[in-house]
Design a protein around this motif. Structure first.
Motif, PDB file in Angstrom:
ATOM      1  N   ILE A   1      13.553  -0.515  -2.974  1.00  0.00           N
ATOM      2  CA  ILE A   1      12.603  -0.397  -1.858  1.00  0.00           C
ATOM      3  C   ILE A   1      12.162   1.054  -1.691  1.00  0.00           C
ATOM      4  CG2 ILE A   1      12.377  -0.571   0.657  1.00  0.00           C
ATOM      5  CD1 ILE A   1      14.131  -3.077   0.510  1.00  0.00           C
ATOM      6  N   LYS A   2      13.125   1.973  -1.834  1.00  0.00           N
ATOM      7  CA  LYS A   2      12.776   3.396  -1.760  1.00  0.00           C
ATOM      8  C   LYS A   2      11.836   3.780  -2.894  1.00  0.00           C
ATOM      9  CE  LYS A   2      15.802   6.564  -0.847  1.00  0.00           C
ATOM     10  NZ  LYS A   2      17.036   7.391  -0.896  1.00  0.00           N
ATOM     11  N   ALA A   3      12.065   3.198  -4.064  1.00  0.00           N
ATOM     12  CA  ALA A   3      11.247   3.541  -5.234  1.00  0.00           C
ATOM     13  C   ALA A   3       9.797   3.110  -5.057  1.00  0.00           C
ATOM     14  CB  ALA A   3      11.835   2.904  -6.491  1.00  0.00           C
ATOM     15  N   ILE A   4       9.590   1.913  -4.516  1.00  0.00           N
ATOM     16  CA  ILE A   4       8.211   1.444  -4.338  1.00  0.00           C
ATOM     17  C   ILE A   4       7.601   2.005  -3.053  1.00  0.00           C
ATOM     18  CG2 ILE A   4       8.669  -0.673  -5.621  1.00  0.00           C
ATOM     19  CD1 ILE A   4       8.633  -2.182  -2.976  1.00  0.00           C
ATOM     20  N   ARG A   5       8.434   2.739  -2.286  1.00  0.00           N
ATOM     21  CA  ARG A   5       7.989   3.374  -1.036  1.00  0.00           C
ATOM     22  C   ARG A   5       7.287   2.365  -0.124  1.00  0.00           C
ATOM     23  NH1 ARG A   5       5.798   9.417  -2.539  1.00  0.00           N
ATOM     24  NH2 ARG A   5       6.949   9.686  -4.465  1.00  0.00           N
ATOM     25  N   LEU A   6       8.025   1.356   0.229  1.00  0.00           N
ATOM     26  CA  LEU A   6       7.472   0.300   1.075  1.00  0.00           C
ATOM     27  C   LEU A   6       6.916   0.865   2.379  1.00  0.00           C
ATOM     28  CD1 LEU A   6       7.158  -2.781   0.925  1.00  0.00           C
ATOM     29  CD2 LEU A   6       9.296  -2.982   2.199  1.00  0.00           C
ATOM     30  N   HIS A   7       7.567   1.915   2.901  1.00  0.00           N
ATOM     31  CA  HIS A   7       7.086   2.513   4.150  1.00  0.00           C
ATOM     32  C   HIS A   7       5.709   3.148   3.991  1.00  0.00           C
ATOM     33  CE1 HIS A   7       8.947   5.863   1.980  1.00  0.00           C
ATOM     34  NE2 HIS A   7       8.218   6.681   2.714  1.00  0.00           N
ATOM     35  N   GLN A   8       5.357   3.501   2.748  1.00  0.00           N
ATOM     36  CA  GLN A   8       4.053   4.118   2.511  1.00  0.00           C
ATOM     37  C   GLN A   8       2.913   3.100   2.569  1.00  0.00           C
ATOM     38  OE1 GLN A   8       3.609   7.264   2.366  1.00  0.00           O
ATOM     39  NE2 GLN A   8       5.133   8.351   1.165  1.00  0.00           N
ATOM     40  N   TRP A   9       3.268   1.830   2.615  1.00  0.00           N
ATOM     41  CA  TRP A   9       2.222   0.813   2.728  1.00  0.00           C
ATOM     42  C   TRP A   9       1.453   0.965   4.040  1.00  0.00           C
ATOM     43  CZ3 TRP A   9       3.255  -4.675   0.375  1.00  0.00           C
ATOM     44  CH2 TRP A   9       3.666  -4.529  -0.959  1.00  0.00           C
ATOM     45  N   THR A  10       2.063   1.643   5.010  1.00  0.00           N
ATOM     46  CA  THR A  10       1.356   1.868   6.280  1.00  0.00           C
ATOM     47  C   THR A  10       0.062   2.651   6.059  1.00  0.00           C
ATOM     48  OG1 THR A  10       2.727   3.845   6.644  1.00  0.00           O
ATOM     49  CG2 THR A  10       3.435   1.802   7.700  1.00  0.00           C
ATOM     50  N   LYS A  11       0.034   3.485   5.018  1.00  0.00           N
ATOM     51  CA  LYS A  11      -1.192   4.236   4.730  1.00  0.00           C
ATOM     52  C   LYS A  11      -2.353   3.298   4.408  1.00  0.00           C
ATOM     53  CE  LYS A  11       1.129   8.328   2.828  1.00  0.00           C
ATOM     54  NZ  LYS A  11       1.298   9.175   1.621  1.00  0.00           N
ATOM     55  N   ASN A  12      -2.021   2.162   3.833  1.00  0.00           N
ATOM     56  CA  ASN A  12      -3.071   1.240   3.407  1.00  0.00           C
ATOM     57  C   ASN A  12      -3.641   0.421   4.557  1.00  0.00           C
ATOM     58  OD1 ASN A  12      -2.745   2.113   0.717  1.00  0.00           O
ATOM     59  ND2 ASN A  12      -0.980   0.763   0.488  1.00  0.00           N
ATOM     60  N   ILE A  13      -3.118   0.655   5.763  1.00  0.00           N
ATOM     61  CA  ILE A  13      -3.757   0.083   6.954  1.00  0.00           C
ATOM     62  C   ILE A  13      -5.183   0.611   7.076  1.00  0.00           C
ATOM     63  CG2 ILE A  13      -3.664   0.071   9.493  1.00  0.00           C
ATOM     64  CD1 ILE A  13      -0.636  -0.018   9.280  1.00  0.00           C
ATOM     65  N   LEU A  14      -5.442   1.743   6.415  1.00  0.00           N
ATOM     66  CA  LEU A  14      -6.797   2.305   6.408  1.00  0.00           C
ATOM     67  C   LEU A  14      -7.816   1.311   5.858  1.00  0.00           C
ATOM     68  CD1 LEU A  14      -6.003   5.914   5.101  1.00  0.00           C
ATOM     69  CD2 LEU A  14      -6.631   5.261   7.428  1.00  0.00           C
ATOM     70  N   LEU A  15      -7.373   0.375   5.036  1.00  0.00           N
ATOM     71  CA  LEU A  15      -8.299  -0.627   4.498  1.00  0.00           C
ATOM     72  C   LEU A  15      -8.864  -1.521   5.596  1.00  0.00           C
ATOM     73  CD1 LEU A  15      -6.589   0.060   1.751  1.00  0.00           C
ATOM     74  CD2 LEU A  15      -7.550  -2.114   0.998  1.00  0.00           C
ATOM     75  N   PHE A  16      -8.177  -1.580   6.735  1.00  0.00           N
ATOM     76  CA  PHE A  16      -8.644  -2.433   7.827  1.00  0.00           C
ATOM     77  C   PHE A  16      -9.642  -1.719   8.742  1.00  0.00           C
ATOM     78  CE2 PHE A  16      -4.496  -4.271   6.701  1.00  0.00           C
ATOM     79  CZ  PHE A  16      -4.864  -5.595   6.508  1.00  0.00           C
ATOM     80  N   ILE A  17      -9.843  -0.415   8.523  1.00  0.00           N
ATOM     81  CA  ILE A  17     -10.772   0.325   9.387  1.00  0.00           C
ATOM     82  C   ILE A  17     -12.197  -0.235   9.310  1.00  0.00           C
ATOM     83  CG2 ILE A  17     -11.943   2.557   9.641  1.00  0.00           C
ATOM     84  CD1 ILE A  17      -9.282   3.916   9.351  1.00  0.00           C
ATOM     85  N   PRO A  18     -12.743  -0.527   8.114  1.00  0.00           N
ATOM     86  CA  PRO A  18     -14.085  -1.131   8.078  1.00  0.00           C
ATOM     87  C   PRO A  18     -14.142  -2.483   8.796  1.00  0.00           C
ATOM     88  CG  PRO A  18     -13.528  -0.238   5.929  1.00  0.00           C
ATOM     89  CD  PRO A  18     -12.277  -0.200   6.744  1.00  0.00           C
ATOM     90  N   LEU A  19     -13.033  -3.217   8.769  1.00  0.00           N
ATOM     91  CA  LEU A  19     -12.979  -4.489   9.491  1.00  0.00           C
ATOM     92  C   LEU A  19     -13.117  -4.243  10.991  1.00  0.00           C
ATOM     93  CD1 LEU A  19     -12.403  -7.548   8.741  1.00  0.00           C
ATOM     94  CD2 LEU A  19     -10.063  -7.113   9.519  1.00  0.00           C
ATOM     95  N   LEU A  20     -12.523  -3.127  11.449  1.00  0.00           N
ATOM     96  CA  LEU A  20     -12.604  -2.769  12.866  1.00  0.00           C
ATOM     97  C   LEU A  20     -13.968  -2.196  13.217  1.00  0.00           C
ATOM     98  CD1 LEU A  20     -11.327  -2.174  15.675  1.00  0.00           C
ATOM     99  CD2 LEU A  20     -10.538   0.009  14.715  1.00  0.00           C
ATOM    100  N   THR A  21     -14.431  -1.226  12.422  1.00  0.00           N
ATOM    101  CA  THR A  21     -15.678  -0.535  12.776  1.00  0.00           C
ATOM    102  C   THR A  21     -16.913  -1.417  12.597  1.00  0.00           C
ATOM    103  OG1 THR A  21     -15.784   0.421  10.544  1.00  0.00           O
ATOM    104  CG2 THR A  21     -14.737   1.744  12.265  1.00  0.00           C
TER     105      THR A  21
END
Length: 485
Positions: free
Chosen positions: A193-213
């Motif tokens: 889990i540390k290797a795939i940096r699961l916590h870094q998936w939070t950065k990909n929440i940025l993909l939802f910004i166009p859905l919001l805007t």
């Protein structure tokens, strides 16, 4: 059951890779070679044609593997030191090249003799056994981990096993006395889990910004597409994180916190990392292909740019921060492509500025962390402590610029027409000012996490501010509330 060693213990011959160190020094050397000169990768097949010994020599001639940074099997190492104190002769015998073996021996200062691969002989299996017999005769003990060493154990007086499988131990149980057994902990779920940096998936929440805007979150089909895009991007990004960690093994081992990463600490093997990274990247691209060819193209472009960043750009002063801002902005572009909406120039401009500022937050926090140490430069970077003032000023300046861009967006004709209560957006500006001020003040106090985006989603005040800003955007779009003036 382990047996005690006789008072007059025979010389103890110790293997290196997988035994004294859990890593593979050849693979680490290959990575360093590719990092130093990527194009030599195409020469590897020709070097191998002349034999493994020649291949190892060519690699060793070009790079230096720092023995002092290698992870060691501490339990075994402590035992070897104890044996050394009571006068037992210790010999390092390894298939690693002689330059690596000699550096390890010089670093540990416990070995009386070193046997290793040279120009003529790849010291593995029967070649190693022959070299051991030439050095000490037939009276020796052997510590190893590999089935390739079975003939050596069969010829030894006593055996030390390191993570040897039971089926191989059973083969030796009647032919050799087991002196000791050591176990290096295998890969754990936490390490993966540390290797795939699961916590870094939070950065990909940025993909939802166009859905919001674009206010398309009420469209179930577009929301589903955004989720698929998020998954595809996260899988791809995890693969690139692993490649990056493999690339940075040596520099990570010199870092006060990164040295605990799974590959730097050898909790996970290099070969397993390569396989997992390739699998994740492939899975990400395949998942993304279900959306559209355009989205797949964005994924491939992201992969190309992040690879360039890892291999070349990350050590470039300021250019690394510019590249990071582009990589974050590409997440927003990917989100727009996933749901089939146009990306606002205002949003892209705002994104580039604010993420450039956040990238500089990361550099400032790293510089703050080494201010009270003997180091003047960030390991693996081109930033030194004397740059802190200028980087801090530049970061705050670009943060202010992003606020100004947001303000100009509010004043634009398109925004005035599109939002039912555009004047409410000024509340979002205040929230943005507070949020950026919080981040930069934390940075100034040396309280910022190495990764500011992790702070963004883990700090309660930061998270509440972001939620309120999002709520203001939605309310100002859908609700007609009279001017406050």
């Amino acid at each position: 059951m382990a047996h005690k060693v006789n008072t007059h213990s025979p010389p103890l011959v110790v293997d290196l890779d997988g035994t004294l160190t859990p890593t593979d020094t050849l693979l680490e050397s290959i990575l360093l070679q590719i990092k130093a000169s990527p194009f030599t990768l195409f020469l590897f097949p020709f070097w191998l044609l002349l034999g493994r010994a020649h291949f190892k020599r060519k690699i060793a001639n070009n790079i230096t593997l720092p023995a002092e940074l290698l992870p060691y099997n501490q339990e075994l190492l402590n035992y070897l030191k104890q044996q050394k104190r009571i006068g037992r002769k210790l010999i390092l015998a390894t298939a690693a090249h002689e330059s690596i073996a000699s550096k390890v021996s010089a670093h540990l200062k416990i070995f009386d003799q070193v046997l290793s691969t040279n120009l003529n002989v790849n010291l593995k299996g029967k070649n190693k056994l022959s070299a051991i017999r030439n050095a000490v005769g037939n009276d020796f003990s052997y510590a190893g981990d590999s089935p390739a060493d079975l003939p050596i154990w069969e010829s030894a007086k006593t055996a030390i096993f390191v993570n040897l499988k039971n089926k191989h131990k059973d083969q030796l149980s009647e032919s050799v006395i087991i002196e000791r057994e050591f176990h290096i902990p295998g890969p754990t779920l936490v390490a993966w889990i540390k290797a795939i940096r699961l916590h870094q998936w939070t950065k990909n929440i940025l993909l939802f910004i166009p859905l919001l805007t674009s206010f398309s979150f009420i469209d179930a089909e577009k929301s589903a597409s955004a989720i698929i895009g998020f998954l595809a991007f996260s899988l791809l990004a995890s693969g690139t994180y692993i490649f990056n960690d493999l690339w940075d093994i040596s520099s990570d081992r010199q870092h006060p916190t990164k040295n605990n990463r799974p590959f730097a600490s050898a909790q996970l093997s290099i070969i397993s990392g390569i396989i997992l990274a390739a699998t994740l990247v492939t899975a990400g691209i395949v998942t993304g292909s279900y959306l559209s060819s355009d989205f797949t193209l964005v994924l491939i472009l992201y992969l190309a740019l992040t690879s360039l960043y890892s291999f070349f750009i990350k050590e470039s002063f300021l250019f690394d921060a510019f590249t990071l801002s582009i990589l974050y902005t590409m997440r927003i572009i990917a989100g727009a492509v996933a749901i089939g909406v146009d990306t606002s120039p205002w949003l892209l401009t705002f994104s580039l500025f604010i993420f450039f500022s956040l990238a500089l937050v990361k550099r400032c926090s790293e510089l703050k962390s080494i201010q009270d140490t003997d180091r003047e430069q960030i390991i693996g970077r081109s930033y030194c402590t004397k740059d802190l003032g200028a980087i801090f000023t530049l970061g705050v300046g670009t943060a202010i610029s992003s606020v100004i861009i947001f303000g100009l967006f509010i004043l634009s004709d398109n925004t005035q027409e599109r939002y039912q209560s555009p004047h409410l957006l000024w509340l979002a500006v205040l929230g943005l000012c507070y949020w950026l001020s919080l981040i930069w003040i934390k940075t100034a106090h040396g309280e910022m996490n190495d990764d500011p985006l992790i702070f963004v989603f883990s700090n309660i005040r930061s998270l509440i501010t972001i939620i309120l800003i999002a709520a203001i955007l939605i309310i100002s779009h859908f609700s007609s509330i009279g001017d406050l003036v």
